[in-house]
Write an enzyme that holds these catalytic residues in place. Structure first.
Site, PDB file in Angstrom:
ATOM      1  N   ARG A 141      53.400  32.512 -31.599  1.00  0.00           N
ATOM      2  CA  ARG A 141      53.284  31.580 -30.484  1.00  0.00           C
ATOM      3  C   ARG A 141      53.391  32.393 -29.212  1.00  0.00           C
ATOM      4  O   ARG A 141      53.133  33.585 -29.204  1.00  0.00           O
ATOM      5  CB  ARG A 141      54.417  30.542 -30.545  1.00  0.00           C
ATOM      6  CG  ARG A 141      54.357  29.714 -31.801  1.00  0.00           C
ATOM      7  CD  ARG A 141      55.474  28.711 -31.831  1.00  0.00           C
ATOM      8  NE  ARG A 141      56.270  28.878 -33.025  1.00  0.00           N
ATOM      9  CZ  ARG A 141      57.029  27.930 -33.537  1.00  0.00           C
ATOM     10  NH1 ARG A 141      57.100  26.769 -32.959  1.00  0.00           N
ATOM     11  NH2 ARG A 141      57.729  28.152 -34.614  1.00  0.00           N
ATOM     12  N   LYS A 163      62.808  15.913 -35.563  1.00  0.00           N
ATOM     13  CA  LYS A 163      61.517  15.251 -35.666  1.00  0.00           C
ATOM     14  C   LYS A 163      61.362  14.512 -36.991  1.00  0.00           C
ATOM     15  O   LYS A 163      60.296  13.993 -37.289  1.00  0.00           O
ATOM     16  CB  LYS A 163      60.397  16.272 -35.491  1.00  0.00           C
ATOM     17  CG  LYS A 163      60.409  16.892 -34.103  1.00  0.00           C
ATOM     18  CD  LYS A 163      59.118  17.580 -33.775  1.00  0.00           C
ATOM     19  CE  LYS A 163      59.097  19.002 -34.244  1.00  0.00           C
ATOM     20  NZ  LYS A 163      57.861  19.689 -33.844  1.00  0.00           N
ATOM     21  N   PRO A 173      53.511  15.603 -33.281  1.00  0.00           N
ATOM     22  CA  PRO A 173      54.446  14.810 -32.473  1.00  0.00           C
ATOM     23  C   PRO A 173      55.735  15.583 -32.199  1.00  0.00           C
ATOM     24  O   PRO A 173      56.235  16.292 -33.061  1.00  0.00           O
ATOM     25  CB  PRO A 173      54.730  13.587 -33.343  1.00  0.00           C
ATOM     26  CG  PRO A 173      53.920  13.711 -34.564  1.00  0.00           C
ATOM     27  CD  PRO A 173      53.292  15.055 -34.599  1.00  0.00           C
ATOM     28  N   GLU A 174      56.226  15.478 -30.989  1.00  0.00           N
ATOM     29  CA  GLU A 174      57.509  16.080 -30.629  1.00  0.00           C
ATOM     30  C   GLU A 174      58.582  14.999 -30.663  1.00  0.00           C
ATOM     31  O   GLU A 174      58.305  13.816 -30.864  1.00  0.00           O
ATOM     32  CB  GLU A 174      57.402  16.710 -29.229  1.00  0.00           C
ATOM     33  CG  GLU A 174      56.554  17.965 -29.189  1.00  0.00           C
ATOM     34  CD  GLU A 174      57.263  19.186 -29.788  1.00  0.00           C
ATOM     35  OE1 GLU A 174      58.506  19.183 -29.877  1.00  0.00           O
ATOM     36  OE2 GLU A 174      56.570  20.132 -30.175  1.00  0.00           O
TER      37      GLU A 174
END
Ligand SMILES: [Zn+2]
Length: 295
Positions: free
Chosen positions: A279, A61, A2-3
């Site tokens: 990433r 978050k 979840p962001e």
């Protein structure tokens, strides 16, 4: 994963449906969901019964619910920290509705509202834990996340202090944006989008940023976050408080992330992707010039 927009939806839902209610009973259906509470599931449940839940809070978050004994007037001294992990959900469900397959924790309340709080987690990377709060903190900030910086949508975020910290660090801008001790809530996607809007290369040394440049960057970070919130916040009014790691925002309005070889929406140059800390970084080689190597 979840962001921030999804976590904000959950926070808002908890605020609306759980805040002010007193815990009557806690049922831990899977001990792994409370493994961060070292005293064990029985203790976790016993510590919460009879406590009133305060306003749900979020920092980046991280999401928590301050709790206080009934009748307490001082700042809350403990808080439930929710780790959503990869697949964790906090649901407010009607009592008696069928249990979810991966229901891990159930919290019942001592009032006439016929709903209960459920923590559901298929992969059990997430969980709930109970922590002391930072003494005197009005939000009941759990001590274990005291090192997490505020996010830029927080009214108490200090732009000037952020700029000063950037200038002091010997680091590069994207690393700094993902450093939770400097600023929270900025994930890889938000960072690429905000850097593209600001025309900053991800490897730009933070020590080279001027005050107006930092201000511009913060402006764009806030724009990106607010747009994501607007797109991901459609379930604010729903009883069903949910987080599923999806956001419509990521499908349609990205200018940088995921756009390798597509034309830059500003100048038409083909966008590039570079491996970056396990990433990827997406950028326009023309709008976002790499820093010159220092002699
Ligand atoms: Zn461009």
């Amino acid at each position: 994963m979840p962001e921030l927009p999804e976590v904000e939806v959950v926070r808002s839902g908890l605020e609306r449906w759980v805040c002010g209610r007193t815990v009557a009973d806690v049922e831990v259906l899977h001990p792994r969901a409370v493994r961060r509470h070292l005293a064990g599931p029985g203790d976790f449940a016993a510590q919460l019964v009879g406590h009133r839940v305060g306003p749900a809070r979020r920092r980046g978050k991280y999401l928590w619910l301050p709790v206080e004994p009934l009748g307490a007037s001082a700042a809350p001294d403990r808080a439930i920290l929710a780790h959503l992990g990869m697949s964790g959900q906090l649901l407010v469900q009607p009592q008696g509705s069928p249990d979810e397959k991966h229901l891990r924790v159930r919290v019942r309340f001592a009032d006439a509202q016929a709903t209960e709080l459920r923590f559901v987690d298929q992969r059990t990377f997430g969980g709930l834990s109970l922590h002391e709060t930072v003494p005197g903190d009005p939000d009941g900030l759990p001590d274990v996340i005291a090192h997490i910086a505020r996010d830029p949508l927080d009214p108490a975020f200090d732009d000037e202090a952020f700029h000063t910290a950037l200038r002091r660090r010997r680091t590069t801008i994207k690393r700094a944006l993902l450093d939770q001790s400097l600023i929270s809530g900025v994930g890889n996607i938000y960072a690429d989008e905000a850097l593209w809007r600001t025309r900053l290369h991800y490897d730009r040394p933070t020590a080279s940023l001027t005050r107006p440049r930092t201000a511009e960057l913060l402006l764009h970070i806030r724009e990106v976050m607010n747009e994501a919130l607007a797109a991901g916040g459609t379930s604010f009014d729903s009883l069903y408080v949910n987080v599923n790691g999806e956001s419509g925002y990521f499908d349609r309005s990205l200018d940088a992330y995921g756009r390798e070889d597509e034309p830059c929406r500003r100048c038409g140059t083909a966008m590039r992707r570079r491996p970056w800390m396990n990433r990827s970084s997406y950028f326009c080689p023309r709008c976002q010039r790499p820093p010159r190597a220092t002699a």
